[in-house]
Write a protein that holds these residues in place. Structure first.
Motif, PDB file in Angstrom:
ATOM      1  N   ILE B  38       0.833  -1.199   0.000  1.00 44.09           N
ATOM      2  CA  ILE B  38       0.000   0.000   0.000  1.00 44.09           C
ATOM      3  C   ILE B  38       0.867   1.248   0.000  1.00 44.09           C
ATOM      4  N   GLY B  39       0.231   2.377  -0.267  1.00 39.20           N
ATOM      5  CA  GLY B  39       0.951   3.641  -0.293  1.00 39.20           C
ATOM      6  C   GLY B  39       0.278   4.581  -1.264  1.00 39.20           C
ATOM      7  N   PRO B  40       0.567   5.877  -1.147  1.00 38.46           N
ATOM      8  CA  PRO B  40      -0.058   6.852  -2.043  1.00 38.46           C
ATOM      9  C   PRO B  40       0.390   6.628  -3.482  1.00 38.46           C
ATOM     10  N   SER B  41      -0.375   7.131  -4.448  1.00 39.02           N
ATOM     11  CA  SER B  41       0.011   6.890  -5.843  1.00 39.02           C
ATOM     12  C   SER B  41       1.353   7.552  -6.129  1.00 39.02           C
ATOM     13  N   GLY B  42       2.147   6.882  -6.952  1.00 37.44           N
ATOM     14  CA  GLY B  42       3.484   7.367  -7.259  1.00 37.44           C
ATOM     15  C   GLY B  42       4.518   6.963  -6.235  1.00 37.44           C
ATOM     16  N   CYS B  43       4.150   6.071  -5.282  1.00 36.48           N
ATOM     17  CA  CYS B  43       5.100   5.712  -4.234  1.00 36.48           C
ATOM     18  C   CYS B  43       6.018   4.590  -4.668  1.00 36.48           C
ATOM     19  N   GLY B  44       5.787   4.011  -5.861  1.00 41.15           N
ATOM     20  CA  GLY B  44       6.688   2.978  -6.359  1.00 41.15           C
ATOM     21  C   GLY B  44       6.195   1.562  -6.153  1.00 41.15           C
ATOM     22  N   THR B 219       1.414  -6.728   5.224  1.00 39.57           N
ATOM     23  CA  THR B 219       1.287  -5.481   4.495  1.00 39.57           C
ATOM     24  C   THR B 219       2.614  -4.728   4.520  1.00 39.57           C
ATOM     25  N   ALA B 220       2.955  -4.168   3.368  1.00 39.24           N
ATOM     26  CA  ALA B 220       4.126  -3.295   3.290  1.00 39.24           C
ATOM     27  C   ALA B 220       3.651  -1.906   2.904  1.00 39.24           C
ATOM     28  N   PHE B 221       4.158  -0.887   3.592  1.00 39.49           N
ATOM     29  CA  PHE B 221       3.773   0.487   3.287  1.00 39.49           C
ATOM     30  C   PHE B 221       4.912   1.179   2.554  1.00 39.49           C
ATOM     31  N   PHE B 222       4.606   1.693   1.377  1.00 37.40           N
ATOM     32  CA  PHE B 222       5.606   2.353   0.535  1.00 37.40           C
ATOM     33  C   PHE B 222       5.372   3.861   0.538  1.00 37.40           C
ATOM     34  N   ALA B 241       4.630   1.047  13.574  1.00 35.53           N
ATOM     35  CA  ALA B 241       5.842   1.457  14.267  1.00 35.53           C
ATOM     36  C   ALA B 241       6.305   2.832  13.805  1.00 35.53           C
ATOM     37  N   ASP B 242       6.017   3.156  12.540  1.00 34.47           N
ATOM     38  CA  ASP B 242       6.542   4.405  11.994  1.00 34.47           C
ATOM     39  C   ASP B 242       5.447   5.469  11.977  1.00 34.47           C
ATOM     40  N   PRO B 243       5.754   6.682  12.388  1.00 35.02           N
ATOM     41  CA  PRO B 243       4.731   7.741  12.400  1.00 35.02           C
ATOM     42  C   PRO B 243       4.170   8.013  11.009  1.00 35.02           C
ATOM     43  N   ARG B 244       4.978   7.812   9.948  1.00 26.69           N
ATOM     44  CA  ARG B 244       4.465   8.062   8.597  1.00 26.69           C
ATOM     45  C   ARG B 244       3.410   7.027   8.223  1.00 26.69           C
ATOM     46  N   THR B 245       3.612   5.781   8.647  1.00 23.88           N
ATOM     47  CA  THR B 245       2.595   4.757   8.409  1.00 23.88           C
ATOM     48  C   THR B 245       1.303   5.137   9.112  1.00 23.88           C
ATOM     49  N   GLY B 251      -5.355   8.352   7.513  1.00 25.93           N
ATOM     50  CA  GLY B 251      -5.926   9.231   6.502  1.00 25.93           C
ATOM     51  C   GLY B 251      -5.443  10.659   6.608  1.00 25.93           C
ATOM     52  N   ARG B 252      -4.266  10.887   7.210  1.00 27.83           N
ATOM     53  CA  ARG B 252      -3.833  12.267   7.349  1.00 27.83           C
ATOM     54  C   ARG B 252      -3.086  12.772   6.106  1.00 27.83           C
ATOM     55  N   PHE B 253      -2.707  11.884   5.230  1.00 27.39           N
ATOM     56  CA  PHE B 253      -2.263  12.344   3.897  1.00 27.39           C
ATOM     57  C   PHE B 253      -2.395  11.210   2.888  1.00 27.39           C
ATOM     58  N   GLY B 254      -2.173  11.563   1.627  1.00 23.61           N
ATOM     59  CA  GLY B 254      -2.185  10.553   0.570  1.00 23.61           C
ATOM     60  C   GLY B 254      -3.576  10.216   0.095  1.00 23.61           C
TER      61      GLY B 254
END
Lengths: 314, 254, 276
Positions: B38-44, B219-222, B241-245, B251-254
């Motif tokens: 998973i991850g926002p579009s363009g994350c690879g 699940t892997a977050f990109f 574990a990661d604040p960005r995840t 739903g705070r970004f992406g």
């Protein structure tokens, strides 16, 4: 200037002008058919439509005119040229779309398009001075000599090995339609979505398997309509054929010997025709050529429409 | 590293020219489990997925670095044939890609025809098996020889899945397989995934977090071409574990 | 499995070879054509070629001035006619899509695009040469225009349809009448594509000799009057090529190079205009 003139009248006048000019285009096309039909009337009255079409005699001195010899010459040269041109043209299109490295695609495609635009007279000139000598000395004469010794029955079939005739005309005609057919086939292949190729690759296909099982089937309607358009072009091609075919309207034709196509006959005799019947017969040949190219173009258009109407419903 | 993974990437990077689309990703793919990316579009994530069965070989100017192990062997090692790799690692794309000139049946057996299977019985059995696995059999069994393009969008996508399954791949890669479909077809394919993982290892790219939570085991977050976090799905979604995840799944970004 | 794979790869290689061979069979002869046109032609393009009238048959020297001038006149007139009628027909097809004339017009354009050029010559002969009583450059222009109109119409229609409808709406919202919107907004926006069509049609018409044989006919003397018979480069090329004189053959190659260069220039301009 009052506003209504500027608006209402302006709009009407502009539309009227556009419609008038477009009507001119429609009228021009109708005139093409009408003029050719009227011009042929005398010949058709004299020999009958089917009589003209099937008569083997073309003799200006005795006033006997039949369209069969040039019609046969047209069909032979065009279909033989198409046969020669089809696979190389398709191969070149496949190469450019599927195999060529990116830096090579554009130049090769450009070269092919450029040659498709080169005038017929230039091909004729090249054929006359560059192609004819080797064809005559390297192909026709050895074959003829061989046949004279080993297979005398073939000699009347081969005809005089002069280099000017059916064979040379067909070869140049093939060269001329190759770039055109290839360019049309390339357009058809380029329309195949990349996702189709990837789906086949993802099943573990080699590149050729992708081309053979997915790309060509997907593009087949476009490829075949391109083939028919190339045939239409070969049927009406005039200058190069006139320069190379030898212009003899006497059946039977031979492989090496001179012959005539409808277009070459018109080009060659039109300004020399001194009787009304001769002139009318030449225009009637043009009328037959018109019917033939209408037919081929309709077939090509029908194929393309089938392509547009949901490819693969079969 | 005691448990052998079905597939594993080690420090995998993908470059478009000089620009890195994926940077240094090391991801384990567990046998007969669903792994979601998973991850926002363009994350690879799609770029990463296409590296797993060497699809990037087909695009000029793309370079892959690092290792992709399939049963312990690097699929990018010299001498490894991409055709064989793609046969073992199947792929389903974002949009359904039925071959329009082929019937439903011919679509399903297209991969088997490649390896020269001609026996009608073998082909018929394989087609039925694949169509049943893809939950399409009951809908098409009476019109196997109808054109594939007559099917609805959802059916076409299940046909694409059946086609990929017919060659019995070890791993199935799915690139947002439901993003072009309606909710009912999406539901059908999600149900299918839970069935399929009994026999196939699945890696699925999705931009729909709920979908990842519903269907996947891991699940892997990109983000920006890097893998930020990898974990069991329930843990990643409940306790990242990661604040960005955390920012992304809440739903705070992406 | 492994043997199958080897066989598949063998077939892959063989087909790559065949595709390559076929491509070579296309490109090598075509390359030879360009090579000969360039090499043989360049020697013929001297000052006399551009500035002198033809020498009498069999004599060495002379040039192509009347044919070059004739080509310029005949092609310019043809281009003008094709532009007026072709662009108008394209505007009707694209901007008045519901007009009842459109279905027959579209059919006619498709049909005309596929007709042999020599037929256009027959038509121009009947429509212009016969009533006038003699051959003329003008009748040649008419024949070429008939050939070029479908190309211009198709290009115009295609590019006009690419112009966003919002542009028309914006113009109408400003209170401009429809015709001003078309003339002042839509056509300028499509200028590049229309120019491309005109250049392509010119590239097609400028090389044709067949429809000119019994319309423009040919004329060894320099004239700028399109009501007289005129020579053009393709016509002269044909006559010189089938003549028995070596010096005329030399000049025919020169004409071929000049024609090829002109057509290359026109298609280059067409590409550039389209990119803009």
């Amino acid at each position: 200037m009052p506003d209504w003139i500027y608006r209402r009248l302006g709009d009407r006048l502009f539309a009227a002008l556009v419609v008038f000019l477009a009507l001119g285009v429609v009228a021009a096309a109708l005139l093409v058919a009408l003029v050719l039909y009227q011009g042929s009337a005398l010949a058709f009255r004299t020999f009958g439509f089917f009589g003209f079409l099937t008569s083997q005699a073309w003799d200006a001195v005795r006033g006997q005119f039949g369209a069969w010899p040039p019609l046969a010459g047209t069909l032979i040269t065009a279909s033989a040229a198409l046969l020669l041109a089809f696979f190389p043209a398709l191969a070149a299109a496949i190469y450019v779309v599927e195999y060529a490295p990116r830096w090579l695609k554009e130049p090769v495609a450009y070269l092919i398009d450029l040659l498709a635009a080169l005038p017929s007279v230039v091909y004729g000139l090249w054929g006359l001075f560059v192609l004819v000598p080797p064809v005559r000395d390297g192909l026709e004469r050895p074959l003829f000599t061989w046949a004279a010794v080993h297979a005398p029955a073939l000699v009347p079939l081969l005809g005089p090995p002069t280099g000017i005739g059916l064979l040379s005309a067909t070869l140049v005609l093939a060269l001329m339609i190759v770039p055109y057919a290839s360019s049309l086939a390339r357009d058809a292949l380029a329309l195949v979505p990349q996702s189709q190729r990837e789906a086949m690759f993802a099943l573990g296909a080699t590149r050729w398997e992708v081309v053979r099982r997915v790309v060509i089937p997907y593009a087949r309607a476009g490829i075949f309509s391109g083939v028919v358009l190339a045939l239409a072009r070969a049927l009406g091609e005039t200058m190069a054929v006139t320069m190379l075919i030898g212009n003899a309207v006497n059946l039977p034709y031979t492989v090496f010997g001179p012959a005539a196509t409808m277009a070459s006959l018109i080009a060659n005799e039109f300004t020399e025709a001194d009787t009304d019947l001769h002139l009318s017969a030449l225009i009637a040949v043009g009328f037959v050529l018109l019917l033939l190219s209408l037919l081929t173009n309709l077939v090509a258009g029908w194929m393309l429409r089938r392509l547009a109407r949901g490819e693969g419903r079969r | 590293m005691s448990q052998p993974y079905r597939m594993e990437t080690q420090n995998l990077s993908v470059y478009y020219g000089k620009h890195p689309g994926v940077r240094g990703v090391s991801l384990p793919v567990h046998d007969r489990r669903v792994t979601a990316l998973i991850g926002p579009s363009g994350c690879g994530k799609t770029t990463f997925l296409r590296a797993l069965n060497r699809m990037h070989d087909l695009t000029p100017g793309v370079r892959v670095e690092g290792r992709v192990l399939l049963d312990g062997e690097d699929v990018y090692a010299p001498g490894v044939d991409p055709v064989v790799v793609r046969r073992r690692v199947g792929m389903v794309f974002q949009r359904p890609t039925p071959f329009p000139t082929m019937s439903i049946f011919e679509n399903v057996v297209a991969g088997l025809r490649l390896v020269g299977v001609r026996d009608r019985r073998v082909l018929g059995q394989a087609a039925e098996r694949a169509l049943r696995m893809a939950a399409l059999w009951d809908e098409v069994k009476d019109r196997l020889h109808a054109p594939a393009v007559d099917l609805s969008g959802g059916q076409q996508q299940r046909l694409s899945i059946a086609r990929a399954l017919a060659v019995e791949p070890e791993v199935l890669l799915m690139d947002e397989p439901t993003s072009a479909l309606d909710p009912i077809s999406t539901q059908a394919i999600e149900d299918l995934l839970t069935e399929l993982k009994n026999s196939v290892t699945i890696v699925i790219v999705t931009h729909n977090m709920q979908q990842a939570a519903r269907v996947s085991d891991y699940t892997a977050f990109f983000l920006d071409g890097e893998m930020v976090e990898f974990d069991a799905t329930d843990r990643l979604f409940t306790n990242p574990a990661d604040p960005r995840t955390e920012a992304y799944i809440t739903g705070r970004f992406g | 499995m492994n043997r199958t794979l080897r066989r598949r790869y063998l077939r892959d290689r063989v087909m790559v070879g065949l595709v390559g061979l076929g491509t070579a069979a296309v490109l090598v002869p075509l390359f030879f054509i360009l090579y000969y046109v360039l090499v043989q032609g360049i020697g013929a393009l001297d000052l006399a070629f551009f500035t002198r009238p033809p020498a009498p048959p069999g004599e060495t020297g002379g040039g192509m001035l009347p044919a070059i001038a004739g080509s310029l006149v005949v092609d310019t007139l043809a281009l003008l006619m094709a532009a007026v009628f072709g662009v108008a027909a394209g505007v009707l097809l694209a901007e008045y899509p519901d007009h009842p004339l459109n279905p027959p017009l579209r059919l006619v354009v498709d049909v005309m695009a596929g007709l042999p050029a020599i037929l256009m010559g027959l038509v121009a002969f009947a429509l212009v040469v016969r009533p006038m009583g003699h051959f003329s450059g003008l009748s040649g222009s008419v024949a070429l225009a008939l050939l070029m109109i479908p190309i211009v119409t198709r290009a115009t229609e295609g590019v006009l349809k690419l112009v966003p409808w919002e542009l028309t709406e914006a113009g109408l919202a400003l209170g401009l009448p429809r015709w001003r919107v078309i003339v002042n907004l839509v056509l300028p926006a499509a200028r590049g594509g229309i120019l491309t069509g005109l250049m392509l049609s010119l590239a097609r018409g400028a090389g044709e000799a067949a429809p000119l044989l019994f319309t423009a006919f040919g004329n060894p003397y320099l004239t700028a009057n399109p009501l007289e018979p005129m020579d053009t480069l393709p016509l002269k090329l044909y006559v010189y090529a089938i003549s028995p004189y070596p010096d005329w053959h030399r000049q025919a190659w020169g004409a071929a190079l000049l024609l090829a260069a002109a057509i290359m220039a026109a298609s280059y301009l067409a590409r550039r205009a389209f990119r803009r």
